[in-house]
Design a protein around this motif. Structure first.
Motif, PDB file in Angstrom:
ATOM      1  N   SER A 212      32.082  40.621  23.664  1.00 29.47           N
ATOM      2  CA  SER A 212      31.146  39.538  23.970  1.00 29.47           C
ATOM      3  C   SER A 212      31.735  38.227  23.467  1.00 29.47           C
ATOM      4  CB  SER A 212      29.779  39.785  23.323  1.00 29.47           C
ATOM      5  OG  SER A 212      29.875  39.759  21.908  1.00 29.47           O
ATOM      6  N   TRP A 213      31.491  37.194  24.246  1.00 27.94           N
ATOM      7  CA  TRP A 213      31.979  35.846  23.928  1.00 27.94           C
ATOM      8  C   TRP A 213      30.815  34.870  24.091  1.00 27.94           C
ATOM      9  CZ3 TRP A 213      34.863  32.579  21.619  1.00 27.94           C
ATOM     10  CH2 TRP A 213      35.103  31.303  22.109  1.00 27.94           C
ATOM     11  N   LEU A 214      30.547  34.116  23.048  1.00 27.48           N
ATOM     12  CA  LEU A 214      29.417  33.186  23.014  1.00 27.48           C
ATOM     13  C   LEU A 214      28.103  33.921  23.284  1.00 27.48           C
ATOM     14  CD1 LEU A 214      30.941  30.066  24.838  1.00 27.48           C
ATOM     15  CD2 LEU A 214      30.852  30.575  22.385  1.00 27.48           C
ATOM     16  N   ASN A 215      27.988  35.115  22.673  1.00 27.80           N
ATOM     17  CA  ASN A 215      26.777  35.930  22.731  1.00 27.80           C
ATOM     18  C   ASN A 215      26.474  36.436  24.139  1.00 27.80           C
ATOM     19  OD1 ASN A 215      24.894  37.112  21.058  1.00 27.80           O
ATOM     20  ND2 ASN A 215      23.305  35.613  21.513  1.00 27.80           N
ATOM     21  N   ALA A 216      27.489  36.485  24.995  1.00 32.00           N
ATOM     22  CA  ALA A 216      27.330  37.020  26.351  1.00 32.00           C
ATOM     23  C   ALA A 216      28.374  38.108  26.564  1.00 32.00           C
ATOM     24  CB  ALA A 216      27.485  35.919  27.395  1.00 32.00           C
ATOM     25  N   CYS A 220      36.204  43.266  28.947  1.00 30.77           N
ATOM     26  CA  CYS A 220      37.249  43.045  27.937  1.00 30.77           C
ATOM     27  C   CYS A 220      38.581  42.692  28.571  1.00 30.77           C
ATOM     28  CB  CYS A 220      37.404  44.290  27.069  1.00 30.77           C
ATOM     29  SG  CYS A 220      35.950  44.663  26.039  1.00 30.77           S
ATOM     30  N   CYS A 221      38.860  43.234  29.741  1.00 34.85           N
ATOM     31  CA  CYS A 221      40.132  42.941  30.402  1.00 34.85           C
ATOM     32  C   CYS A 221      40.169  41.537  30.976  1.00 34.85           C
ATOM     33  CB  CYS A 221      40.401  43.973  31.501  1.00 34.85           C
ATOM     34  SG  CYS A 221      40.660  45.650  30.851  1.00 34.85           S
ATOM     35  N   GLU A 222      39.023  40.869  31.089  1.00 36.97           N
ATOM     36  CA  GLU A 222      39.001  39.465  31.481  1.00 36.97           C
ATOM     37  C   GLU A 222      39.265  38.551  30.280  1.00 36.97           C
ATOM     38  OE1 GLU A 222      35.292  38.657  33.315  1.00 36.97           O
ATOM     39  OE2 GLU A 222      35.712  39.852  35.121  1.00 36.97           O
ATOM     40  N   LEU A 223      38.931  39.030  29.099  1.00 28.23           N
ATOM     41  CA  LEU A 223      39.111  38.222  27.900  1.00 28.23           C
ATOM     42  C   LEU A 223      40.473  38.451  27.245  1.00 28.23           C
ATOM     43  CD1 LEU A 223      35.608  38.592  26.174  1.00 28.23           C
ATOM     44  CD2 LEU A 223      36.415  36.746  27.651  1.00 28.23           C
ATOM     45  N   SER A 229      54.820  39.631  20.908  1.00 24.11           N
ATOM     46  CA  SER A 229      54.717  38.932  19.626  1.00 24.11           C
ATOM     47  C   SER A 229      55.730  39.549  18.666  1.00 24.11           C
ATOM     48  CB  SER A 229      53.302  39.028  19.049  1.00 24.11           C
ATOM     49  OG  SER A 229      53.042  40.328  18.569  1.00 24.11           O
ATOM     50  N   GLN A 230      55.874  38.959  17.510  1.00 21.27           N
ATOM     51  CA  GLN A 230      56.796  39.503  16.516  1.00 21.27           C
ATOM     52  C   GLN A 230      56.258  40.774  15.879  1.00 21.27           C
ATOM     53  OE1 GLN A 230      56.961  35.554  14.717  1.00 21.27           O
ATOM     54  NE2 GLN A 230      59.173  35.789  14.574  1.00 21.27           N
ATOM     55  N   LYS A 231      55.062  41.199  16.289  1.00 19.87           N
ATOM     56  CA  LYS A 231      54.515  42.481  15.850  1.00 19.87           C
ATOM     57  C   LYS A 231      54.622  43.526  16.954  1.00 19.87           C
ATOM     58  CE  LYS A 231      53.198  40.175  12.230  1.00 19.87           C
ATOM     59  NZ  LYS A 231      53.739  38.874  12.600  1.00 19.87           N
ATOM     60  N   GLY A 232      55.177  43.146  18.094  1.00 16.70           N
ATOM     61  CA  GLY A 232      55.282  44.054  19.227  1.00 16.70           C
ATOM     62  C   GLY A 232      54.361  43.624  20.359  1.00 16.70           C
ATOM     63  N   LEU A 233      54.069  44.555  21.264  1.00  9.18           N
ATOM     64  CA  LEU A 233      53.144  44.279  22.364  1.00  9.18           C
ATOM     65  C   LEU A 233      51.711  44.430  21.875  1.00  9.18           C
ATOM     66  CD1 LEU A 233      54.546  45.843  25.664  1.00  9.18           C
ATOM     67  CD2 LEU A 233      54.142  43.443  25.129  1.00  9.18           C
ATOM     68  N   CYS A 234      50.918  43.364  22.026  1.00  7.60           N
ATOM     69  CA  CYS A 234      49.538  43.367  21.546  1.00  7.60           C
ATOM     70  C   CYS A 234      48.635  42.789  22.619  1.00  7.60           C
ATOM     71  CB  CYS A 234      49.423  42.553  20.253  1.00  7.60           C
ATOM     72  SG  CYS A 234      50.531  43.100  18.933  1.00  7.60           S
ATOM     73  N   LEU A 235      47.344  42.828  22.353  1.00  2.73           N
ATOM     74  CA  LEU A 235      46.341  42.274  23.256  1.00  2.73           C
ATOM     75  C   LEU A 235      45.756  41.020  22.616  1.00  2.73           C
ATOM     76  CD1 LEU A 235      44.686  45.640  24.264  1.00  2.73           C
ATOM     77  CD2 LEU A 235      46.026  44.159  25.769  1.00  2.73           C
ATOM     78  N   SER A 236      45.680  39.954  23.397  1.00  2.43           N
ATOM     79  CA  SER A 236      45.349  38.660  22.821  1.00  2.43           C
ATOM     80  C   SER A 236      44.241  37.975  23.605  1.00  2.43           C
ATOM     81  CB  SER A 236      46.591  37.768  22.791  1.00  2.43           C
ATOM     82  OG  SER A 236      46.340  36.578  22.101  1.00  2.43           O
ATOM     83  N   PHE A 237      43.370  37.283  22.858  1.00  5.34           N
ATOM     84  CA  PHE A 237      42.253  36.518  23.430  1.00  5.34           C
ATOM     85  C   PHE A 237      42.553  35.024  23.296  1.00  5.34           C
ATOM     86  CE2 PHE A 237      38.488  34.039  22.232  1.00  5.34           C
ATOM     87  CZ  PHE A 237      37.735  34.130  23.395  1.00  5.34           C
ATOM     88  N   ASN A 238      42.239  34.260  24.353  1.00  6.67           N
ATOM     89  CA  ASN A 238      42.388  32.799  24.353  1.00  6.67           C
ATOM     90  C   ASN A 238      43.851  32.391  24.206  1.00  6.67           C
ATOM     91  OD1 ASN A 238      40.766  30.498  24.754  1.00  6.67           O
ATOM     92  ND2 ASN A 238      40.866  29.942  22.595  1.00  6.67           N
ATOM     93  N   ILE A 240      47.806  31.545  25.793  1.00  9.86           N
ATOM     94  CA  ILE A 240      48.538  31.021  26.950  1.00  9.86           C
ATOM     95  C   ILE A 240      49.950  31.627  26.999  1.00  9.86           C
ATOM     96  CG2 ILE A 240      47.274  28.840  26.948  1.00  9.86           C
ATOM     97  CD1 ILE A 240      49.693  27.568  25.594  1.00  9.86           C
ATOM     98  N   GLU A 241      50.225  32.594  26.127  1.00 15.84           N
ATOM     99  CA  GLU A 241      51.550  33.183  26.054  1.00 15.84           C
ATOM    100  C   GLU A 241      51.748  34.329  27.036  1.00 15.84           C
ATOM    101  OE1 GLU A 241      53.805  31.763  24.527  1.00 15.84           O
ATOM    102  OE2 GLU A 241      52.672  30.399  23.264  1.00 15.84           O
ATOM    103  N   SER A 242      50.706  34.835  27.627  1.00 20.44           N
ATOM    104  CA  SER A 242      50.829  35.858  28.663  1.00 20.44           C
ATOM    105  C   SER A 242      50.845  35.188  30.038  1.00 20.44           C
ATOM    106  CB  SER A 242      49.662  36.846  28.570  1.00 20.44           C
ATOM    107  OG  SER A 242      48.431  36.180  28.829  1.00 20.44           O
ATOM    108  N   LYS A 243      51.250  35.944  31.045  1.00 18.55           N
ATOM    109  CA  LYS A 243      51.272  35.390  32.403  1.00 18.55           C
ATOM    110  C   LYS A 243      49.875  35.002  32.862  1.00 18.55           C
ATOM    111  CE  LYS A 243      55.341  38.047  33.824  1.00 18.55           C
ATOM    112  NZ  LYS A 243      55.896  39.057  34.779  1.00 18.55           N
ATOM    113  N   GLU A 244      48.913  35.871  32.569  1.00 17.01           N
ATOM    114  CA  GLU A 244      47.537  35.576  32.976  1.00 17.01           C
ATOM    115  C   GLU A 244      46.997  34.352  32.236  1.00 17.01           C
ATOM    116  OE1 GLU A 244      48.474  39.920  33.317  1.00 17.01           O
ATOM    117  OE2 GLU A 244      48.627  38.377  31.757  1.00 17.01           O
ATOM    118  N   GLY A 245      47.304  34.260  30.929  1.00 21.43           N
ATOM    119  CA  GLY A 245      46.828  33.117  30.157  1.00 21.43           C
ATOM    120  C   GLY A 245      47.462  31.818  30.594  1.00 21.43           C
ATOM    121  N   ALA A 246      48.759  31.838  30.906  1.00 24.93           N
ATOM    122  CA  ALA A 246      49.434  30.628  31.374  1.00 24.93           C
ATOM    123  C   ALA A 246      48.870  30.160  32.707  1.00 24.93           C
ATOM    124  CB  ALA A 246      50.937  30.892  31.487  1.00 24.93           C
ATOM    125  N   LEU A 247      48.551  31.118  33.621  1.00 24.66           N
ATOM    126  CA  LEU A 247      47.955  30.759  34.903  1.00 24.66           C
ATOM    127  C   LEU A 247      46.552  30.192  34.723  1.00 24.66           C
ATOM    128  CD1 LEU A 247      48.146  30.766  37.993  1.00 24.66           C
ATOM    129  CD2 LEU A 247      47.257  33.120  37.954  1.00 24.66           C
TER     130      LEU A 247
END
Length: 546
Positions: A212-216, A220-223, A229-238, A240-247
């Motif tokens: 949930s984001w802003l109480n809504a 999860c796959c949209e967020l 990352s230097q910790k390996g492959l991770c899942l990130s919110f907000n 711009i370092e992924s292709k989807e985030g940059a787009l």
């Protein structure tokens, strides 16, 4: 006699004429040379024009007494001493402590800054249920049937399960194969381990059960999107370092997102499934997640480990630090930062196609040192670059240099910290506009019935603690104009002078005295050439003449 008496009465009314008269008629009985007389009179006339440096003209006046001259000179020397001490103090501040940091805004609203990027990594980065499929996909047929080659592949993939930069102990097992027969590792050189890890990494629907984001409530796959990352492959919110985030950043002017208020109802909430049954059977590490909270445009940051079966509340405070445009005139070692547009700066170093950030400079430096030690780079930890990726045969080298890759010497640390031989030295300065998030973690255990029903899981709540933040600005104590104004004010206070007055006084010292001295020397030279000598007439007593 009467004529001499009248002349004496005339010059007596005018002290200057009397003094000139007395110089021609020497009371001591010796005629003074005309050259000395002209030299003194020329200096007196030029010194009388020094009106801007108070008191100096009285030193050269013919009517001034010697005690008066001594007092004026002593006062002038004392004033010059005071002025010099104050000027040196100002110059020391300007040279060695030229800047100060002040609070420019106490109530900067949080909606003007982005909500931090939240990166979540499973302590075991790989879903081992896809191992068999990955083995058949990335290994050649002849190596699938070879027990030794399959074992090396298995150990190499397992090393990436818990690997992060600076912690390559998981590669230790492969060194045994290299010592026994390096040809086995060489045979698997064609395997791109980054592609294997990307295939076996956790998907968002495998890790998250509720978001949930802003109480809504949101998918999860949209967020969350997958990113390196230097910790390996991770899942990130907000991010711009992924292709989807940059787009999304290009299409949405409000992305990365911000919030308008504080509290857990105005942030992010996720429920994370650990799924320990899907982990590698060769990994015996502590279970849980790694959480990184960093500013957008930053590649990666330090992490915090969160144990399983807990609800963790992460409250965030922040501050923004900026540098005034006038600090550009100072060198990097003085202002201790780099502006993002200083592309030609000697210390400018950043990841490809990314703006300058301290963390990005550090990440690029780590790649360069990995290339220096092992002639490759762990490309899984960084964005695509020109460095060749490490293959299976290169992993033992990472383990042998693990201690060196842990040591990161920063600028100025040598005077306070003793470093062992080797390691990395990267002259990375902070970025001159830096947003920092300060995170406070509060961990509570989940209720037992909930744990038994859902297995190992973690609940995470991330939100701002306040609706405003502080903004700090670093600015020069003295700009060049301020420096001139301060020195001018001190000069006016101490010697009552201005810049024109100082120039006039220097002109008198350098040019006027030199001019009259040159004339005097030429006159003496001509007198010697003509053979002229001083005349010593009989002593004339003025009183007897009267």
């Amino acid at each position: 006699m009467m004529l001499f008496e009248e002349n004496y009465k005339t010059v007596r009314r005018h002290s200057t004429k009397l003094q000139n008269f007395m110089m021609d008629v020497n009371v001591k009985g010796r005629m003074v040379t005309p050259a000395v007389t002209r030299f003194k009179r020329g200096l007196e006339d030029d010194a009388s024009r020094l009106q801007t440096v108070h008191g100096i003209e009285r030193v050269f006046q013919r009517t001034s007494r010697w005690i008066e001259r001594i007092l004026i000179v002593a006062a002038f020397i004392a004033a010059i001493y005071v002025f010099t001490q104050i000027a040196l103090s100002i110059a020391h501040i300007y040279r060695y402590k030229p800047m100060q940091t002040v609070i420019s805004d106490l109530h900067y609203p949080i909606f003007k800054i982005p909500f931090p990027e939240i990166t979540i990594c499973n302590q075991n980065r790989l879903n081992w249920q896809r191992y068999e499929e990955a083995k058949e996909k990335f290994l050649l047929a002849q190596h699938l049937t070879s027990h030794e080659h399959e074992e090396i592949f298995r150990r190499a993939v397992n090393a990436y399960d818990t690997m992060r930069f600076g912690h390559f102990q998981s590669v230790k097992e492969l060194t045994k194969f290299q010592e026994g027969s390096s040809e086995l590792l060489q045979d698997l050189d064609y395997v791109n381990l980054t592609h294997v890890v990307e295939f076996m990494a956790w998907r968002c629907n495998e890790m998250f059960s509720h978001c949930s984001w802003l109480n809504a409530t949101h998918d999860c796959c949209e967020l969350f999107t997958q990113r390196r990352s230097q910790k390996g492959l991770c899942l990130s919110f907000n991010t711009i370092e992924s292709k989807e985030g940059a787009l999304k950043h290009q299409q949405d002017p409000y992305y990365p997102w911000s919030v308008v208020n504080f509290g857990d109802s105005n942030g992010l909430y996720v429920r994370i499934n650990i799924r320990e049954d899907w982990h590698s059977p060769l990994s015996h590490n502590d279970k849980g997640i790694l959480v990184m909270i960093n500013e957008p445009y930053v590649w990666s940051y330090i992490h915090r480990e969160i144990p399983t079966n807990t609800h963790t509340y992460i409250s965030i405070d922040a501050f923004l630090r900026t540098h005034h445009i006038n600090t550009r005139f100072f060198s990097n070692d003085v202002r201790q930062c780099i502006f993002e547009d200083e592309l030609k700066n000697l210390f400018y170093k950043s990841l490809p196609n990314r703006q300058y950030m301290y963390e990005n400079c550090q990440a690029q430096c780590e790649q360069e040192y990995t290339m220096e030690f092992c002639n490759c780079s762990v490309d899984l930890f960084y964005p695509p670059s020109i460095f060749p990726p490490c293959r299976i045969k290169d992993l033992p080298c990472l383990y042998r240099n693990d201690e060196k890759l842990k040591v990161f010497e920063q600028v100025g640390e040598t005077d306070f910290v003793k470093f062992s031989s080797g390691g990395m030295y990267c002259p990375c300065y902070m970025n001159c506009k830096s947003l920092r998030y300060l995170s406070d973690y509060r961990i509570q255990n989940l209720a037992k019935p909930q744990m038994e029903q859902n297995g190992s899981e973690i609940e995470l709540s991330v939100y701002f603690l306040w609706s405003t933040i502080k903004v700090y600005q670093t600015r020069p104590i003295y700009t060049f104009i301020d420096l001139m104004a301060s020195l001018g004010g001190v000069a006016g206070l101490c010697v009552g002078s201005s810049l024109l007055g100082i120039m006039e006084f220097l002109y008198f010292i350098i040019f006027d005295i030199s001019k009259h001295l040159l004339v005097y020397l030429k006159t003496i030279k001509k007198s010697k050439e003509r053979g002229t000598v001083d005349v010593k007439p009989k002593h004339i007593d003025v009183k007897e003449c009267l």
